[in-house]
Motif scaffolding. Structure first.
Motif, PDB file in Angstrom:
ATOM      1  N   MET A   1      27.012  32.447  38.171  1.00  0.00           N
ATOM      2  CA  MET A   1      28.196  32.689  37.369  1.00  0.00           C
ATOM      3  C   MET A   1      28.055  32.015  36.002  1.00  0.00           C
ATOM      4  N   LYS A   2      27.319  30.919  35.966  1.00  0.00           N
ATOM      5  CA  LYS A   2      27.107  30.231  34.686  1.00  0.00           C
ATOM      6  C   LYS A   2      26.356  31.142  33.708  1.00  0.00           C
ATOM      7  N   ASP A   3      25.440  31.956  34.250  1.00  0.00           N
ATOM      8  CA  ASP A   3      24.702  32.898  33.414  1.00  0.00           C
ATOM      9  C   ASP A   3      25.636  33.922  32.758  1.00  0.00           C
ATOM     10  N   LEU A   4      26.766  34.175  33.401  1.00  0.00           N
ATOM     11  CA  LEU A   4      27.680  35.216  32.931  1.00  0.00           C
ATOM     12  C   LEU A   4      28.859  34.664  32.129  1.00  0.00           C
ATOM     13  N   GLU A   5      28.877  33.368  31.847  1.00  0.00           N
ATOM     14  CA  GLU A   5      29.994  32.747  31.120  1.00  0.00           C
ATOM     15  C   GLU A   5      30.176  33.322  29.720  1.00  0.00           C
ATOM     16  N   GLN A   6      29.105  33.729  29.066  1.00  0.00           N
ATOM     17  CA  GLN A   6      29.238  34.253  27.710  1.00  0.00           C
ATOM     18  C   GLN A   6      29.680  35.718  27.689  1.00  0.00           C
ATOM     19  N   LEU A   7      29.666  36.371  28.834  1.00  0.00           N
ATOM     20  CA  LEU A   7      30.084  37.772  28.930  1.00  0.00           C
ATOM     21  C   LEU A   7      31.608  37.855  29.015  1.00  0.00           C
ATOM     22  N   ARG A   8      32.201  38.740  28.246  1.00  0.00           N
ATOM     23  CA  ARG A   8      33.659  38.909  28.207  1.00  0.00           C
ATOM     24  C   ARG A   8      34.067  40.178  28.946  1.00  0.00           C
ATOM     25  N   VAL A   9      35.317  40.212  29.372  1.00  0.00           N
ATOM     26  CA  VAL A   9      35.840  41.374  30.094  1.00  0.00           C
ATOM     27  C   VAL A   9      35.707  42.629  29.236  1.00  0.00           C
ATOM     28  N   ARG A  10      35.953  42.535  27.934  1.00  0.00           N
ATOM     29  CA  ARG A  10      35.860  43.713  27.061  1.00  0.00           C
ATOM     30  C   ARG A  10      34.460  44.320  27.058  1.00  0.00           C
ATOM     31  N   ASP A  11      33.452  43.500  27.406  1.00  0.00           N
ATOM     32  CA  ASP A  11      32.067  43.976  27.417  1.00  0.00           C
ATOM     33  C   ASP A  11      31.749  44.868  28.614  1.00  0.00           C
ATOM     34  N   ILE A  12      32.576  44.813  29.640  1.00  0.00           N
ATOM     35  CA  ILE A  12      32.277  45.604  30.838  1.00  0.00           C
ATOM     36  C   ILE A  12      33.263  46.748  31.055  1.00  0.00           C
ATOM     37  N   LEU A  13      34.243  46.896  30.169  1.00  0.00           N
ATOM     38  CA  LEU A  13      35.234  47.965  30.302  1.00  0.00           C
ATOM     39  C   LEU A  13      34.585  49.337  30.186  1.00  0.00           C
ATOM     40  N   GLN A  14      35.033  50.244  31.018  1.00  0.00           N
ATOM     41  CA  GLN A  14      34.599  51.638  30.954  1.00  0.00           C
ATOM     42  C   GLN A  14      35.711  52.439  30.276  1.00  0.00           C
ATOM     43  N   ASP A  15      35.387  53.356  29.412  1.00  0.00           N
ATOM     44  CA  ASP A  15      36.383  54.108  28.648  1.00  0.00           C
ATOM     45  C   ASP A  15      37.208  55.074  29.490  1.00  0.00           C
ATOM     46  N   HIS A  16      36.660  55.557  30.560  1.00  0.00           N
ATOM     47  CA  HIS A  16      37.303  56.637  31.306  1.00  0.00           C
ATOM     48  C   HIS A  16      38.312  56.176  32.356  1.00  0.00           C
ATOM     49  N   HIS A  17      38.475  54.875  32.550  1.00  0.00           N
ATOM     50  CA  HIS A  17      39.359  54.382  33.600  1.00  0.00           C
ATOM     51  C   HIS A  17      40.816  54.284  33.144  1.00  0.00           C
ATOM     52  N   TYR A  18      41.711  54.761  33.960  1.00  0.00           N
ATOM     53  CA  TYR A  18      43.141  54.495  33.835  1.00  0.00           C
ATOM     54  C   TYR A  18      43.733  54.738  32.450  1.00  0.00           C
ATOM     55  N   PRO A  19      43.768  55.980  32.005  1.00  0.00           N
ATOM     56  CA  PRO A  19      44.399  56.239  30.707  1.00  0.00           C
ATOM     57  C   PRO A  19      45.900  55.933  30.789  1.00  0.00           C
ATOM     58  N   PRO A  20      46.478  55.343  29.743  1.00  0.00           N
ATOM     59  CA  PRO A  20      47.891  54.991  29.784  1.00  0.00           C
ATOM     60  C   PRO A  20      48.786  56.192  29.487  1.00  0.00           C
ATOM     61  N   VAL A  21      50.055  56.035  29.815  1.00  0.00           N
ATOM     62  CA  VAL A  21      51.062  57.050  29.490  1.00  0.00           C
ATOM     63  C   VAL A  21      52.191  56.367  28.718  1.00  0.00           C
ATOM     64  N   ARG A  22      53.007  57.186  28.069  1.00  0.00           N
ATOM     65  CA  ARG A  22      54.205  56.665  27.403  1.00  0.00           C
ATOM     66  C   ARG A  22      55.375  56.770  28.376  1.00  0.00           C
ATOM     67  N   ILE A  23      56.430  56.069  28.088  1.00  0.00           N
ATOM     68  CA  ILE A  23      57.605  56.013  28.959  1.00  0.00           C
ATOM     69  C   ILE A  23      58.278  57.377  29.089  1.00  0.00           C
ATOM     70  N   THR A  24      57.993  58.287  28.176  1.00  0.00           N
ATOM     71  CA  THR A  24      58.622  59.608  28.172  1.00  0.00           C
ATOM     72  C   THR A  24      57.893  60.635  29.042  1.00  0.00           C
ATOM     73  N   VAL A  25      56.830  60.238  29.723  1.00  0.00           N
ATOM     74  CA  VAL A  25      56.039  61.159  30.535  1.00  0.00           C
ATOM     75  C   VAL A  25      56.879  61.686  31.709  1.00  0.00           C
ATOM     76  N   SER A  26      56.588  62.892  32.144  1.00  0.00           N
ATOM     77  CA  SER A  26      57.324  63.481  33.268  1.00  0.00           C
ATOM     78  C   SER A  26      56.772  62.967  34.598  1.00  0.00           C
ATOM     79  N   MET A  27      57.579  63.083  35.635  1.00  0.00           N
ATOM     80  CA  MET A  27      57.146  62.653  36.963  1.00  0.00           C
ATOM     81  C   MET A  27      55.965  63.487  37.450  1.00  0.00           C
TER      82      MET A  27
END
Length: 149
Positions: free
Chosen positions: A72-98
């Protein structure tokens, strides 16, 4: 139906900041027992969602062929933003339909909700969406078919 009724607000949701370390991200997910968790910037912008799989694939990619163990010490310099995938969990606005929420829920455990500026406001869980549609379905049954207690 307004999805604000189903919204689990940001102050009741576990999330990670995009500048958290790899280890901090894993520890928070483990503590809460989640398989995926929203990621936001320090100023509240939704960036994406990171999953257990993202962490696992990063670990597999980080271990050099000649080494079998990565600390885990080897991975201390790695940030969460570095491992994010673009295709996961797109957000919605509050006005979205059910119905649109239901389509998203078929692909993901929860749906991140953002405001018009892209700020993370909370999530709607798959469980709440299914519960809503189940109630709608049972309300449609004729009175004669309903179970009377």
């Amino acid at each position: 139906m307004n999805i604000a009724y189903f919204l689990l607000p940001k102050n009741r949701v576990a999330y990670l900041y995009d500048d958290c370390t790899f280890r901090q991200g894993l520890e928070k997910m483990r503590h809460h027992g989640y398989t995926a968790i929203p990621v936001i910037t320090r100023d509240g912008q939704y960036v994406g969602t990171v999953s257990e799989g993202d962490f696992l694939w990063q670990l597999l990619n980080e271990v050099p062929a000649e080494r079998q163990v990565c600390s885990m010490k080897d991975l201390e310099q790695l940030r969460v933003r570095d491992i994010l995938q673009d295709h996961h969990y797109p957000p919605v606005r509050i006005t979205v339909s059910m119905e649109e929420l239901l389509n998203s829920a078929m692909q993901q455990n929860f749906i991140p909700v953002v405001d018009d500026l892209g700020n993370f406001t909370g999530i709607v869980t798959r469980k709440d969406i299914i519960h809503y549609f189940a109630q709608q379905k049972s309300a449609e049954k004729p009175l004669a078919l309903r179970k009377i207690v």
